[in-house]
Design a protein around this motif. Sequence first.
Motif, PDB file in Angstrom:
ATOM      1  N   PHE A  19      -4.962  11.909  -9.506  1.00 56.76           N
ATOM      2  CA  PHE A  19      -6.136  11.057  -9.010  1.00 56.76           C
ATOM      3  C   PHE A  19      -5.477   9.819  -8.181  1.00 56.76           C
ATOM      4  O   PHE A  19      -4.772   8.957  -8.934  1.00 56.76           O
ATOM      5  N   LEU A  20      -5.303  10.184  -7.010  1.00 53.28           N
ATOM      6  CA  LEU A  20      -4.575   9.383  -6.104  1.00 53.28           C
ATOM      7  C   LEU A  20      -5.153   8.174  -5.172  1.00 53.28           C
ATOM      8  O   LEU A  20      -5.880   9.090  -4.354  1.00 53.28           O
ATOM      9  N   ALA A  21      -5.039   6.963  -5.138  1.00 53.99           N
ATOM     10  CA  ALA A  21      -5.767   6.045  -4.156  1.00 53.99           C
ATOM     11  C   ALA A  21      -4.648   5.857  -3.352  1.00 53.99           C
ATOM     12  O   ALA A  21      -3.670   5.485  -3.277  1.00 53.99           O
ATOM     13  N   LYS A  22      -5.300   6.382  -2.073  1.00 52.55           N
ATOM     14  CA  LYS A  22      -4.297   6.099  -0.596  1.00 52.55           C
ATOM     15  C   LYS A  22      -4.288   4.721  -0.441  1.00 52.55           C
ATOM     16  O   LYS A  22      -3.679   4.412   0.606  1.00 52.55           O
ATOM     17  N   ASN A  23      -5.160   3.979  -0.684  1.00 51.38           N
ATOM     18  CA  ASN A  23      -5.307   2.517  -0.433  1.00 51.38           C
ATOM     19  C   ASN A  23      -6.196   1.879  -1.709  1.00 51.38           C
ATOM     20  O   ASN A  23      -6.700   2.385  -2.675  1.00 51.38           O
ATOM     21  N   ILE A  24      -6.084   0.519  -1.630  1.00 46.32           N
ATOM     22  CA  ILE A  24      -6.617  -0.111  -2.567  1.00 46.32           C
ATOM     23  C   ILE A  24      -8.144   0.084  -2.946  1.00 46.32           C
ATOM     24  O   ILE A  24      -8.729  -0.135  -3.937  1.00 46.32           O
ATOM     25  N   GLU A  25      -8.863   0.288  -1.871  1.00 41.44           N
ATOM     26  CA  GLU A  25     -10.306   0.433  -1.832  1.00 41.44           C
ATOM     27  C   GLU A  25     -10.607   1.820  -2.804  1.00 41.44           C
ATOM     28  O   GLU A  25     -11.612   1.968  -3.233  1.00 41.44           O
TER      29      GLU A  25
END
Length: 497
Positions: free
Chosen positions: A342-348
């Motif tokens: 579960f990977l967030a590519k940016n803070i949003e």
Amino acid sequence: MLLSEELLFQYKRCNRRTFLNVYGEESQKQPEKEFTLKLRQEKEFHSKRVLEIYNLRYYQPQVLIKDTENILKLALMTEDLMAIGVECIYQGIIAHKTIIINEGKEEEITLIAFPTLLIKQNIPSRWGNWSYFPVNTPLGKNIKAEYKIMSAFGGDILNQIQGINLSQTHIFLKNKYKPYHLNLNMWISSSRDLVRECVSMLANKNEPEIFISRQRCGFCQWYQSCYSLAKSQQNLSLIPGISPKKQELLIKNNITNFSSLSQITLSDLKQVFHGEIANNIYQQTQSLFTSKAILKNILPKIPTNNIELYFDIEAEPERNLDYLLGVLLVNHQTQQQKYYTFLAKNIEEEENIWQEFVTFINQYENSPIFHYSPYEVETIKRLGYLYKTSSSQLKSILSRLFDLHKIVINSFFLPVENYSLKSIANWLGFHWRNPKTGKTLSNYDKLGGDQCVFWYDQWLQTGDRLWLDYILIYNEDDCLGTYELKKWLTKYQDKLA
Ligand code: SF4
């Protein structure tokens, strides 16, 4: 002799590091870690932010190459700027020659400091009706004694150059909007004591003993050479639980290395340390000596299930972002395992990955979730609170978390140099991959979470997916290492039954 602020700062943290930086062989030095590069960029960014806060017209003395000769040239350029009375000097260098008495002999020393800013004030000095005070910009978020001593070191040099007695200097910490005002009179003597000690070590060429410490040595370029030497000496610092003070006490009692420590009896050791400390050191040494695990306390029941989850997080502390929730699903019935990310590519994207993670975890409501540090529990609480997960859902997840680190340190003495997941999993025969080459990592070039912080930063800067792939490989190995440990714990428990 030249004694720079940097050498003195390192001396405060590890005197051996300063010694090696002056007398060590360059060929023994490892290249800087990539994370150090990130820290340097952050420092530059932080210094510029502070410059904007003061909002002064500034001058910056510059040379092309910062070798010793040019550093002294920069110091002269900085003095020239002070002499003409510019409002502010950014990244100047201040230097002062002095004599220090070492063992009855005079040592001529040039002290060099690198204040981020020198700010003009209306106090007369040898320049005229003005003088300067220094502003340091360390990267820490909280004030530390070492920051105060370094600031006092710069203040002391500036006093000598200007012929005044500054009463205070400024220290601007990260994420702060106001400086910390240091009472210089209270710190100058500590700074001078440190200078004297350091000069004495360097002038007398007293090579300090090694003390390997996970925290302190992790970023040091001399680690490989110190570690090899420590191994060959059977250095006591390689035994978990031996602090520098305990090492000193053991050496005073003629217990100088692992071999001599492993020969002595528990009752002899109790002559040196109190009961529980003596017992812990004794059992730890016996574990290393026999290469066997020793049970310390009753082993709590380790849950098992057809489907088990192994969980590890990667975070970016600077951005307060938990960007990767990695889960290894092990299905004992089908003998299959699969790694989910579960990977967030940016803070949003942090909220999205958290909601997806919760949905995923809820599919396996009877499965225990194994991890190796208190961080996972804290993060689940943080994300659950932040993104308004219902308390029943949160309770259900928290009740299934099992921190194997807590179980290991409460229940065992293991034949390892420290109780990190990597050391323990390495002992069990599991090795992390180098994500760039796919090859197994050696003991020296073990990766740490700091490397992932650097890779994630590179991803944000370049948008190159390769950096994220490195992180996924590293995180998957963390989950697999946790699984190896769980297998070993279950086997151990079965043997006890
Ligand atoms: S590796 Fe550790 S002991 Fe050796 S110089 Fe570096 S910080 Fe000091």
